[in-house]
Design a protein around this motif. Structure first.
Motif, PDB file in Angstrom:
ATOM      1  N   TYR A  19      -1.215  85.914 -17.699  1.00  0.00           N
ATOM      2  CA  TYR A  19       0.140  86.255 -17.255  1.00  0.00           C
ATOM      3  C   TYR A  19       0.055  86.539 -15.764  1.00  0.00           C
ATOM      4  CZ  TYR A  19       4.268  89.259 -16.640  1.00  0.00           C
ATOM      5  OH  TYR A  19       5.435  89.830 -16.200  1.00  0.00           O
ATOM      6  N   ILE A  20       0.807  85.788 -14.976  1.00  0.00           N
ATOM      7  CA  ILE A  20       0.785  85.949 -13.521  1.00  0.00           C
ATOM      8  C   ILE A  20       2.166  86.387 -13.070  1.00  0.00           C
ATOM      9  CG2 ILE A  20       0.493  84.767 -11.319  1.00  0.00           C
ATOM     10  CD1 ILE A  20      -1.594  83.051 -12.616  1.00  0.00           C
ATOM     11  N   ASP A  21       2.219  87.503 -12.348  1.00  0.00           N
ATOM     12  CA  ASP A  21       3.511  87.952 -11.825  1.00  0.00           C
ATOM     13  C   ASP A  21       3.420  88.170 -10.326  1.00  0.00           C
ATOM     14  OD1 ASP A  21       2.125  90.330 -11.665  1.00  0.00           O
ATOM     15  OD2 ASP A  21       3.710  91.543 -12.533  1.00  0.00           O
ATOM     16  N   ASN A  22       4.521  88.630  -9.750  1.00  0.00           N
ATOM     17  CA  ASN A  22       4.638  88.821  -8.313  1.00  0.00           C
ATOM     18  C   ASN A  22       4.706  87.478  -7.579  1.00  0.00           C
ATOM     19  OD1 ASN A  22       5.137  91.087  -6.880  1.00  0.00           O
ATOM     20  ND2 ASN A  22       3.035  91.474  -6.283  1.00  0.00           N
ATOM     21  N   LEU A  23       5.182  86.454  -8.268  1.00  0.00           N
ATOM     22  CA  LEU A  23       5.301  85.130  -7.656  1.00  0.00           C
ATOM     23  C   LEU A  23       6.601  85.015  -6.873  1.00  0.00           C
ATOM     24  CD1 LEU A  23       4.187  82.944 -10.687  1.00  0.00           C
ATOM     25  CD2 LEU A  23       2.962  83.167  -8.544  1.00  0.00           C
ATOM     26  N   SER A  24       6.558  84.250  -5.814  1.00  0.00           N
ATOM     27  CA  SER A  24       7.760  83.960  -5.035  1.00  0.00           C
ATOM     28  C   SER A  24       8.639  82.983  -5.811  1.00  0.00           C
ATOM     29  CB  SER A  24       7.350  83.321  -3.708  1.00  0.00           C
ATOM     30  OG  SER A  24       8.416  82.617  -3.138  1.00  0.00           O
ATOM     31  N   ARG A  89       2.864  89.199  -0.427  1.00  0.00           N
ATOM     32  CA  ARG A  89       2.309  89.975  -1.527  1.00  0.00           C
ATOM     33  C   ARG A  89       1.358  89.101  -2.346  1.00  0.00           C
ATOM     34  NH1 ARG A  89       8.011  89.511  -3.250  1.00  0.00           N
ATOM     35  NH2 ARG A  89       8.147  87.689  -4.550  1.00  0.00           N
ATOM     36  N   PRO A  90       0.225  89.658  -2.761  1.00  0.00           N
ATOM     37  CA  PRO A  90      -0.668  88.882  -3.630  1.00  0.00           C
ATOM     38  C   PRO A  90      -0.131  88.850  -5.057  1.00  0.00           C
ATOM     39  CG  PRO A  90      -1.589  91.046  -3.203  1.00  0.00           C
ATOM     40  CD  PRO A  90      -0.321  90.954  -2.401  1.00  0.00           C
ATOM     41  N   VAL A  91      -0.407  87.760  -5.737  1.00  0.00           N
ATOM     42  CA  VAL A  91       0.009  87.672  -7.133  1.00  0.00           C
ATOM     43  C   VAL A  91      -0.951  88.502  -7.978  1.00  0.00           C
ATOM     44  CG1 VAL A  91       1.079  85.414  -6.870  1.00  0.00           C
ATOM     45  CG2 VAL A  91      -1.298  85.542  -7.545  1.00  0.00           C
ATOM     46  N   ARG A  92      -0.481  88.916  -9.141  1.00  0.00           N
ATOM     47  CA  ARG A  92      -1.303  89.721 -10.047  1.00  0.00           C
ATOM     48  C   ARG A  92      -1.515  88.944 -11.330  1.00  0.00           C
ATOM     49  NH1 ARG A  92       2.563  94.821  -9.165  1.00  0.00           N
ATOM     50  NH2 ARG A  92       3.902  93.356 -10.224  1.00  0.00           N
ATOM     51  N   ALA A  93      -2.650  89.158 -11.955  1.00  0.00           N
ATOM     52  CA  ALA A  93      -2.961  88.467 -13.204  1.00  0.00           C
ATOM     53  C   ALA A  93      -3.443  89.471 -14.240  1.00  0.00           C
ATOM     54  CB  ALA A  93      -4.032  87.409 -12.976  1.00  0.00           C
ATOM     55  N   GLN A  94      -3.069  89.207 -15.474  1.00  0.00           N
ATOM     56  CA  GLN A  94      -3.542  90.010 -16.593  1.00  0.00           C
ATOM     57  C   GLN A  94      -3.548  89.138 -17.844  1.00  0.00           C
ATOM     58  OE1 GLN A  94      -0.915  93.246 -17.661  1.00  0.00           O
ATOM     59  NE2 GLN A  94       0.860  92.163 -16.876  1.00  0.00           N
ATOM     60  N   LYS A  95      -4.153  89.647 -18.907  1.00  0.00           N
ATOM     61  CA  LYS A  95      -4.183  88.903 -20.158  1.00  0.00           C
ATOM     62  C   LYS A  95      -2.773  88.756 -20.705  1.00  0.00           C
ATOM     63  CE  LYS A  95      -8.771  90.226 -21.717  1.00  0.00           C
ATOM     64  NZ  LYS A  95      -9.555  90.868 -22.767  1.00  0.00           N
ATOM     65  N   ALA A  96      -2.478  87.593 -21.230  1.00  0.00           N
ATOM     66  CA  ALA A  96      -1.173  87.381 -21.859  1.00  0.00           C
ATOM     67  C   ALA A  96      -1.123  88.128 -23.190  1.00  0.00           C
ATOM     68  CB  ALA A  96      -0.934  85.896 -22.075  1.00  0.00           C
TER      69      ALA A  96
END
Length: 196
Positions: A19-24, A89-96
């Motif tokens: 799961y990637i958030d903080n995307l433009s 801002r850098p994107v963030r990633a975590q487990k879905a």
């Protein structure tokens, strides 16, 4: 009751997905796929709606070739920030998580029936408290996201100003070298300068 084979296959897919958030909002499927392909083989990219975030932030589910690749990417993105499309801002990633997928199959073949609860029902007050708590959490998440976006906007302005200032300095240095002032100053003060 055993989960269906379709659901077991879905769980494997979840393990391979990040799961990637903080995307433009300017980030496209192709841009995100190319950025993540640096770390492993992307099988699929799916943008998902964000209900609690503001319009300036997008999120995506990126399915990798294996669960090991997904874990390595998450660790890599925690250690080293990844900037996509020049955003401040850098994107963030975590487990879905299973709940993040709109097309998740049923774990068991059962039906859930929703109905209105009578105010005189013994659990009505509890349900109302849960509903109010959910609204409160959504408002808090929205407020935190707005604060974060304000900070990122300030950072973006600061970075733009710094970039403009540095560009003006380099233009000034180039101008001094181009008009011969450097050579006159070298001769005047007897200084030897390297041209590198």
């Amino acid at each position: 009751m055993e989960p269906s084979t379709e659901y077991m296959a879905f769980e494997e897919k979840v393990k391979k997905t990040i799961y990637i958030d903080n995307l433009s909002p300017q980030v496209t499927k192709a841009v995100l796929e190319n950025a993540i392909n640096q770390f492993g083989n992307v099988k699929d990219v799916q943008f998902i709606p964000t209900y609690f975030a503001s319009r300036g932030v997008c999120v995506a589910l990126v399915e990798m070739e294996s669960a090991k690749q997904a874990e390595e990417i998450i660790c890599e993105m925690i250690d080293s920030p990844l900037m996509i499309s020049g955003m401040p801002r850098p994107v963030r990633a975590q487990k879905a998580q299973v709940e993040m997928f709109e097309d998740q199959p049923k774990k068991h073949q059962r039906t859930i029936v929703c109905r209105w609860m009578d105010p005189s029902h013994q659990n009505f007050e509890l349900a109302r408290k849960i509903k109010d708590l959910k609204k409160k959490h959504a408002a808090e998440a929205q407020y935190i996201m707005e604060l974060q976006l304000e900070e990122e906007e300030k950072l973006h302005k600061q970075q733009s100003e710094t970039l403009k200032t540095n560009y003006k300095k380099y233009e000034l240095i180039d101008g001094v070298q181009a008009d011969g002032n450097v050579n006159r100053l070298k001769a005047e003060y007897g200084i030897t300068l390297n041209d590198h």
